[in-house]
Design a protein around this motif. Structure first.
Motif, PDB file in Angstrom:
ATOM      1  N   UNK A  27       7.836  -9.025  -0.758  1.00  0.00           N
ATOM      2  CA  UNK A  27       6.552  -9.676  -0.497  1.00  0.00           C
ATOM      3  C   UNK A  27       5.562  -8.710   0.154  1.00  0.00           C
ATOM      4  N   UNK A  28       6.051  -7.837   1.028  1.00  0.00           N
ATOM      5  CA  UNK A  28       5.184  -6.846   1.657  1.00  0.00           C
ATOM      6  C   UNK A  28       4.608  -5.892   0.611  1.00  0.00           C
ATOM      7  N   UNK A  29       5.466  -5.418  -0.290  1.00  0.00           N
ATOM      8  CA  UNK A  29       4.991  -4.501  -1.326  1.00  0.00           C
ATOM      9  C   UNK A  29       3.991  -5.210  -2.243  1.00  0.00           C
ATOM     10  N   UNK A  30       4.270  -6.447  -2.602  1.00  0.00           N
ATOM     11  CA  UNK A  30       3.329  -7.212  -3.428  1.00  0.00           C
ATOM     12  C   UNK A  30       1.976  -7.339  -2.736  1.00  0.00           C
ATOM     13  N   UNK A  31       1.996  -7.600  -1.445  1.00  0.00           N
ATOM     14  CA  UNK A  31       0.760  -7.732  -0.694  1.00  0.00           C
ATOM     15  C   UNK A  31      -0.035  -6.434  -0.734  1.00  0.00           C
TER      16      UNK A  31
END
Length: 242
Positions: A27-31
């Motif tokens: 989720x962090x990378x997607x953000x």
């Protein structure tokens, strides 16, 4: 639901906790993919899950090792502080208009607060108080501010209480995510982001309870290095796209 049931004893690997960490990392990378130069604003919504799930992972680790020697806690804090320093330059290179530090100082202060509450030792309580004072004074410089520092403690408090107490960390998470700006924006992405912040603690605790038998690859100390490295890789991707 009582989250204490999800905490294994001894040195048994908690697959659900590893899964939570993997999902938080994704989720962090997607953000952060929103900053590579493509129109990916919708990734803001899953991105709101990353920070509360990292805070939940911290709280779960504090809960699991509450009766172990303090040396393990100091190592945990030491790795966070080390990679806080190592990540700041890659973070600034990638987020060019950043007005806060990277997220690891917030998590380190949050760990001190949660651990001080759990351990109840004078040293731990003193460090927790210092962490709270620092978070209050430098809230504007910390990613997610004072409420972000309080989020691991709010998560920890839910472990020994019924599931509906997840509303508390949900509200703390909303407060940490500039809720007034999002609410005033009124866009579907902003409103869905608020919803994601509110339900993230509950979703994470459900995962910890019901994914006990999964066995993802263990997320060990190498994961700290993934934080600064992912900034550099995304910076390279942005330069290629440009």
């Amino acid at each position: 639901m009582h989250a204490t049931a999800t905490m294994p004893v001894g040195r048994v690997r908690d697959g659900a906790l590893d899964l939570l960490k993997w999902l938080a990392l994704v989720c962090m990378v997607l953000d952060h993919l929103r900053y590579v130069g493509l129109s990916l604003d919708g990734l803001y919504v899953p991105g709101r899950l990353a920070f509360p799930w990292f805070c939940l992972a911290i709280a779960a680790n504090v809960q699991r090792v509450r009766n172990t020697p303090l040396a393990g806690h100091w190592r945990y804090l030491g790795w966070l502080l080390l990679f806080s320093a190592l990540s700041e330059v890659p973070y600034r290179l990638f987020i060019e208009d950043a007005d806060t530090l990277n997220v690891l100082p917030t998590l380190a202060l949050g760990l001190l607060v949660a651990r001080g509450w759990q351990q109840k030792a004078p040293v731990g309580r003193g460090l927790a108080l210092i962490a709270l004072l620092l978070a209050g004074v430098f809230s504007a410089q910390l990613m997610f501010g004072l409420f972000g520092v309080l989020l691991p403690l709010a998560m920890l408090l839910v472990f020994t209480r019924p599931w509906y107490f997840c509303l508390l960390p949900g509200l703390v998470c909303v407060a940490a995510n500039q809720w007034q700006t999002l609410l005033n924006s009124g866009t579907p992405v902003a409103l869905l982001g608020l919803v994601a912040c509110l339900i993230a603690p509950w979703v994470g605790l459900v995962l910890l309870r019901h994914a006990k038998h999964v066995a993802p690859p263990p997320m060990r100390r190498w994961a700290y290095a993934a934080y600064p490295l992912h900034f550099l890789l995304l910076l390279l991707a942005r330069q290629i796209i440009a």
